[in-house]
Structure formats: C-alpha cells, structure tokens
Design a protein around this motif. Structure first.
Motif: not given
Length: 878
Positions: A148-153, A846-851
């Motif tokens: 979920r964070p990957f896609q939200a990011g 933050l989620a975008g950096w993780e992505a």
C-alpha cells in the motif's frame, strides 16, 4: 521538438482540432494544465493523454504519471484502449522518447504493476474512483498492506490526475484537490524531491468550474473547425411526454416500440431508472421477431460486461469501433451504467426524465458524431409518480431549449426542442439558474485532515481503532444508498473433506489461500448486500447440496476473513449469520459455484440454472484470460497448467491416514512466471537464478543512481547530491540482514558463495521464526552508516527498514544476532523515526521516497530474472 500535428496524427490517427491545438500551445507545451476542461460530450476530451505525452517529449515540466480516473460504472474501457494505442505508436511519433507504460486497475485488466517498475519513466494509469482513490489513501482495495505505501507514494507524487466526468463525483474531486494542496504545502527540503500531484477535471456540464477557484478551459468561437462544428450541430429533437402506461417501465417499453415502428432499421437506446425496470423493458421488447436486444446494467459480472463490448461494436452502438456494424435494427436497454465512460452512438433514444447533468450525459450517447441528414429523435417520459414541484424543476431547463419548427418532413413534432450539443452549451450559459436548480445536489463528504491520513498511512498495523473506511472521502455520504458488496463464484473453495464430511478451514488457512488466489476484478459482481442475501437464501433452497458442503466465505476489503459457512450453517440462519459477521459495504463474498445464482449474461439471478454456470477463474476460462490474470486454481483431480506456471500454494485435502502429505489431494494455486517486462509475481527473494548479496547490493545501487540521475538532473547541485546520496546509500545497505545463517538456510541458499540475496527457492520459511531481514538490515546499517544523527541519517535508516512495507510504524523486533532488549529498542526507535519523518515530509512524500528504493530493488531483481548479469550482456550464453 516534435511537431504537434505530426505527432498527434501518428498517436491518435487524426490531426488535432483547433481546441486541442489551443490547449496544447497555451497550457501543456508550457508545462501546465488547466484546473477544468469544460467541453461538450463527444469532442474528444480523452485526447489530453496525447497532449500530455507530446508535451513531455518536448521538454515541458509535466508530471511523469498521468492517472486517468473514470467512474466505476463505466463499461467499455476506451480510456485504456487509447492509452495502449499511444504506447504502441509512441516510438514512431516520438522516436527520441521512451513510450509510456500502461496499467489499468479495473475491468478485464489485471494490474500488471508496470506503473510501479520505473518511477522516472512516463506512465499512464487508468482506474476507477474506488481503485485509484483507495490506493491514494493508503487503503488500496485488494492490495496487501506491504504494497500500500508503495502505490500511495507513486500516485501521490509527480502525477497528473485527469478526472473524467468530474461533475458526477464532486467528493472525489475535492479529495484530489485536498491531496494536491497538502503535498504542495509539504514540498520543501527532502520532500521537494517529489513534485506534488496536479488535478485536471473533465466535465460536460460545467458543474466543476463553479465549485472552486479554477482555471477553466472552455470552447471558444475560434475553436469551431468543421469537425467540431459537425458535433456541436448534431441534430437531436427532444420531446417530453407523460407516461402512457401504469408504470414507468411499461411507458418506456411502449415508447420504444413506437420509435422502432417509425424507424425500423434504427439502433435504439433505452435508458431505464433501475435494473428491475431495465429487465422488464428488455423482456417486453423481446417478443418474436424482435431485433437484437442488449442489456447494460452495473449489477453484472465484469467478465460478461467485457464481452458486451464486442456485441455493442458488432451492432454499431460504439462510436469509432473497428468492427463493421450490422445493418439491421438493434436495441440497447441501459441503466445509469451506460451514461458515462462509453462512446455510445445510437440513432434514437427513449428515456425517463432525470436531473439535467444526467440528461446531458444521455444526450451525448445518441447521434454522437452528427453529420448531414442524421437526426436523432429523443423521447423523454415523465415518471408517473413524480411530484409537481420536482417535475417542474427537472423539466424547466429542457423546456428552455430552443423550440423546433413543425410542418416539414425533417422538422420536429409539436413541442419538440433542439437538444444538440451547441444548444446545450447555450442553455448552460443563458439559463444557468434553471440548470443549477435541476442538477442533483452533490453529496456531503468529510474534509481531508492530516490526522486521518496519518492513520491510514500506518499500513503496518492490521487493526487500528478509529481508522475509518475511505468510502466517504471517495463518494461522499449518499442519501438512501444501499451498501454494496462484491459477489464472486469459485468452483474450488478451500474446505477440508474426509469420508463425506466437511470441516471449515481456519482463518489463517483461508487468508493464505486467498492471498495466493485473490478475488479478481474480472470475476466480481457488485450488488446491494440485501439483494445478495436474498439471492443466496433462494439458491440455498434450490441447489440441494449436502449440508456439509462449502457455501460462502466473506472477506473484508483488506481480505481479512469475516466468516465461512457450510450449506447447512447458512441455510439454518442466513439472517442471523449475516448480522453476526458484520457483512458490510465493500466486502468480498466468495460463493460456491454449485450454488449458482449467476445468469448466462452475468447478472445476479435467483432462478439461474446452477448446472449452466458460466466459466469461472478456477474452471472454464480460457488460457488467454488466465494468463492476463496471472494465477489460476486447480482441483485435486485436475491437470496442472502448462509451461510457465509455478506452484505457489497448496491447500491440503485430507486423504488416507498413511498418505504422504506431499502426495495428498489438494487445491493448487499456480502463478504465471513472466518476464520482467510483463510484470512479476511471487516471493521477491526467489528468482530464476541465485544472486550473491554483494552483487544484488551493487545492482540496486546502480538502479538507484539511474533513478536519481533521471529524476533530479535539473535540481540545484546541493539538493541533487544530497538526494542521490540518500537513495544510493539506502540501496547499498538495504539487504544486509540477509547475511544471517537462519535466513540463508530458510531460503535454501547454496553453501558455497554465501551470503546470497536471491535464491531459487525450495527452503523452509518457518525457520525464520518471525525474523524480517529488513530489521536485521536496520541494525547492521546503523552501525556502519557514516552519517551523523539528523534528517539524512533518519531517512536512510527508514528506507532500509520500510523497503518491504514494514516500520510504518511497527516491525517485528526479532533478530537472533542481538539480545531481545536491543531488538525492542531498535524497533521502538524505528517507529519514532517514522513519526518524525512523516511529520517533516508529509505522508505521500515519505511513501514516495520508499517507492524509489523499492523500485530500484525490484528492477535489480528483474534484471536477474531476465538473465542479465549486470555487466552489459546476458549471463546465460549470450
């Protein structure tokens, strides 16, 4: 620089018209988009995808991802068809630029996840409000918590949201505007590495343009070239009539028969108020020697809904379809599902009186292209139970349309009105008050606040008290709307059988099975919960199945098990069990195919023949469909699928007491092992070939550097160097935790050459005993990292801990190489670090950096699966 006319012509098959050229030159070529594109239906608003692609190719600072959002009721996926055409012809039209990847999150298309592969590449994502909106809010329907964070990011940064038919979904338009404002406010420091999203609303009614301080692009007199003028002048004669029958359905059917008698070779479109009325009208018109009749409703399984597109094209109902239409008459009976997202082009129309924005949508589905001598007759029936005030309010804008003369062979009947697109544009301008009064009031919706978003963003927590469902933010609080769920059928439900007796599986067994073979969009039918309950109750009585046979599994939108029942349990008290389980909106209900309840056309039908059930994902669908989905299920007596499929999960069905467990009968879930370019499923640590940890770190760092160079080449030097250092440092250290004896043993790594990062599988994951290699990496990297305490160190450590979706905020505090007290302290600090970074960067940045790190890691893994050795040549004999 690519010439607009030449590139547009290759991409779309026709030259740009004048308004498209003005939109490109005044906006897209300069790196901007208006807030609202307000144009009549049928003028080619979806061409903004081509303008965006050309603008990017010419160096305009436009977002890398275009997210095209359609309402969930759309039937024909024409937005995806255009996107795929753009990708197919982009190499010829824009030879110096990479073609866009195309992913669709709806309908017959499985999410190929190509939009996740390269955050620096252009991508077009087509999806529904629910599928896109839930992902943007970290609550992706059908998406694991780790993803979920990957896609939200990726959705929440560097994206242009194009919201089609925005007037139908004001709550979602408000949500996208709020996300854009929130991310724009946070775009400082390290958050500035990820540009905030932008919103472009498309509307044919003008409602969006008045609801926020907007830059609105509208048609001007100078835009009316021959192509545009033909569509604006498309003749449509509208006549209002009182109901002639006892019910609205009978009146619509009578008007349809009358129109067919007057135009015996025509394609007639009939809009009905409800699914029940649509079925009655289709039945009424389906007498002997009747023309072909198609039924288009939202309450229909997606698999059959997709097949409907082929029939509509063959009958000539689809504007611009490649299929040569038949010459005879045909009828399409539709509910609101036919009002949006489909280029219907009927000759004539019969419909009931509805709100003005819906009338505008309906009128756009008849004589869509215009042309000499073509006149559409539109009969609007006033429902017999409409009160006087409502009738007057809804009729007022239609009666304000210009009257047509009577007397000539092509003139309208007495009282008919000019309902051409040009007349509707003038109506909105000259009778705005009447139009507003006859427009459906937008549903109330909650504001988007940071506290709620941060609750959704804690994706590592399965349960969080107070975390709301995202539905009100996507569609608002709709008055009197029945809660709906998605019902699907499977021939093989996980269920223990032995000696004729059935035993329900545990929740853990069910969740593991449906994680491997998740409910797919194509097999689902969305319907009101109460209708589903009534249908199941009727089928339980009609099917005559053994009482211990499996009947139904209820899953939450996050695929947590809410209930599992046998035929006997459900038959003995379906109402009581329904209430106790808390079945609600958005749930996934997986029914045994033996119960039936699905008609041949894909509709929910209490009287359907259970022996004639259409194909299902685990029985009857052809290999092409299953290959697109990427997984399949076989029973104990069924053959394994062919080459390219890998066993992903076994649900054991007890055999004889002395039978070897591996030889016992089982339900088997198979996944399709595909090349990296077409998407990849399965355990990311299992690959076609083994890879050393050092090699994998090197490849991931190289991919991270490539991403950094592409994303930040125009950034100020200091920012570019800092952001590149953060990303490449995290990439170089992210898998240190795999250098543990138990991890190597659990993944069956070869002893020579250890430590490995990727293996060929065959180990025993239970040996890990809860250990996460990211947690081990976090501890190891903290000791090795040559950075002082501060923001940069915080971000590097968080990216390492979160690169599989954990540490938001929790991660299991288990590492055999450290004492429990040190593990607890490390996990606690990881949670606090997540909170600090989310406060500083904002949830989406933050989620975008993780992505970015996750994409670099996955790209390195795909290179291995593709047989590439990372040195510029193939590693297997090339």
């Amino acid at each position: 620089m690519s010439d607009l006319s030449a590139a547009f012509g290759v991409l779309t098959g026709h030259p740009p018209n004048l308004w498209q050229r003005r939109l490109y030159e005044g906006w897209f070529a300069r790196g901007f988009a208006p807030d609202v594109l307000d144009l009549p239906t049928g003028l080619g608003k979806t061409a903004v995808m081509a303008l965006w692609l050309i603008g990017r190719a010419n160096g305009a600072a436009l977002p890398r991802r275009l997210v095209y959002v359609v309402d969930r009721r759309a039937v024909v996926d024409q937005a995806t068809e255009l996107a795929e055409r753009l990708a197919r012809f982009a190499p010829a039209a824009l030879p110096d630029q990479p073609p866009p990847t195309v992913s669709t999150l709806r309908g017959r298309h499985a999410d190929n996840r190509r939009w996740l592969e390269d955050p620096a590449a252009p991508a077009i994502i087509v999806g529904t409000i629910d599928m896109i909106g839930s992902r943007l809010l970290f609550e992706g329907y059908g998406v694991s918590r780790g993803m979920r964070p990957f896609q939200a990011g990726l959705l929440g940064a560097d994206s242009l949201f194009v919201l089609d038919e925005a007037h139908l979904c004001p709550p979602f338009e408000a949500l996208l505007a709020a996300v854009s404002r929130d991310t724009a406010r946070s775009a400082t420091g390290d958050a500035a590495a990820l540009p905030p999203p932008r919103l472009l609303s498309l509307s044919a009614t003008g409602r969006s343009s008045g609801e926020r301080d907007s830059a609105v692009f509208q048609l001007e007199e100078a835009d009316c070239d021959d192509w545009t003028a033909q569509r604006l002048d498309a003749a449509k004669q509208l006549t209002l009539l009182d109901a002639s029958g006892k019910t609205l359905a009978l009146s619509l059917a009578a008007a349809a028969r009358n129109r067919l008698a007057q135009a015996p070779g025509a394609r007639l479109l009939v809009f009905a108020h409800s699914r029940a009325d649509a079925l009655k009208i289709a039945d009424d018109l389906g007498a002997k020697d009747a023309p072909p009749i198609q039924l288009l409703t939202g309450e229909r399984r997606v698999h059959e809904r997709d097949q409907l597109a082929e029939s509509l094209a063959a009958l000539g109902f689809l504007n611009g379809a490649d299929t040569q239409p038949s010459s005879g008459p045909a009828v399409l009976v539709a509910t609101a599902a036919g009002e949006v997202g489909i280029d219907l082009d009927a000759d004539h129309m019969v419909c009931d009186l509805v709100t003005v924005e819906r009338m505008i949508q309906r009128l756009g589905r008849v004589n869509r292209s215009g042309g000499p001598g073509r006149i559409a007759r539109v009969t609007v029936i006033v429902p017999p139970d409409l009160d006087a005030d409502t009738r007057a309010r809804l009729e007022a804008p239609l009666r304000a349309l210009p009257p047509l003369p009577q007397g000539g062979p092509e003139d309208g009947p007495d009282g008919s009105r000019d309902a051409s697109p040009g007349a509707l544009v003038a109506l909105r301008r000259d009778a705005a008050g009447l139009v507003r009064a006859a427009t459906e009031q937008a549903p109330l919706h909650p504001p988007l606040d940071r506290a709620t978003v941060e609750g959704w963003a804690m994706t590592a927590l399965d349960d969080l008290p107070g975390r709301p469902a995202p539905a009100p933010w996507l569609r608002g609080w709709v008055k009197d709307e029945e809660p709906t769920a998605t019902l699907l059928w499977r021939r093989h439900l996980p269920w223990h059988r032995r000696d004729g007796r059935g035993k329900a599986p545990t929740a853990a067994e069910l969740e593991a099975f449906f994680a491997a073979a998740p409910p797919h969009l194509r097999e689902g039918l969305e319907a009101p919960l109460e209708h589903i309950r009534r249908c199941l109750a009727a089928r339980l009585k009609a099917a005559r199945l053994p009482v211990d046979a499996p009947a139904l599994v209820a899953l939450s939108p996050a695929r947590a098990v809410k209930g599992v029942w046998s035929v006997g349990e459900l038959a003995a008290g379906i109402d009581r069990l329904w209430r106790r389980s808390g079945n609600g909106a958005g749930d996934l209900l997986v029914a045994s195919a033996a119960l039936g309840g699905l008609s041949a056309s894909g509709h929910l039908d209490e009287k359907a023949d259970a022996d004639a059930l259409p194909g299902t994902l685990d029985g009857g669908w052809d290999e092409t469909v299953l290959a697109a989905i990427g997984y399949c299920v076989t029973g104990p007596e069924e053959d394994a699928p062919g080459e390219g499929w890998k066993l992903a999960h076994r649900f054991a069905l007890p055999g004889t007491p002395d039978e070897d467990e591996t030889e016992a009968p089982a339900l088997s879930v198979w996944t399709l092992r595909r090349p990296g370019a077409a998407g990849r499923r399965g355990d990311p640590a299992i690959a076609r070939r083994s890879q050393s940890l050092a090699d994998h770190h090197g490849w991931t760092e190289a991919e991270a550097r490539r991403l950094a160079d592409a994303l930040w080449n125009a950034a100020p030097t200091a920012d570019r160097e800092r952001w590149t250092r953060i990303l490449t440092t995290a990439a170089r250290l992210h898998d240190l935790g795999k250098d543990r004896a138990l991890w190597q043993a659990a993944m069956a790594a070869p002893r020579p050459g250890r430590p490995f990062a990727k293996t060929e599988g065959g180990g025993n994951l239970r040996l890990l005993a809860g250990y996460r290699h990211e947690f081990g990496s976090l501890g190891d990297a903290g000791a090795l990292l040559d950075l002082p305490d501060g923001e940069e160190r915080d971000l590097v450590l968080h990216l390492i801990a979160a690169h599989h979706g954990h540490a938001r905020p929790s991660i299991p505090p288990i590492d055999p190489d450290r004492p429990p007290s040190a593990n607890a302290a490390l996990a606690a600090e990881a949670a606090l670090r997540f909170a600090r970074l989310q406060r500083r960067l904002g949830p989406w940045a933050l989620a975008g950096w993780e992505a970015l790190l996750r994409a670099a890691d996955q790209r390195a893994s795909r290179r291995l699966d593709d047989g590439h050795d990372g040195k510029g040549h193939d590693g297997e004999g090339a």
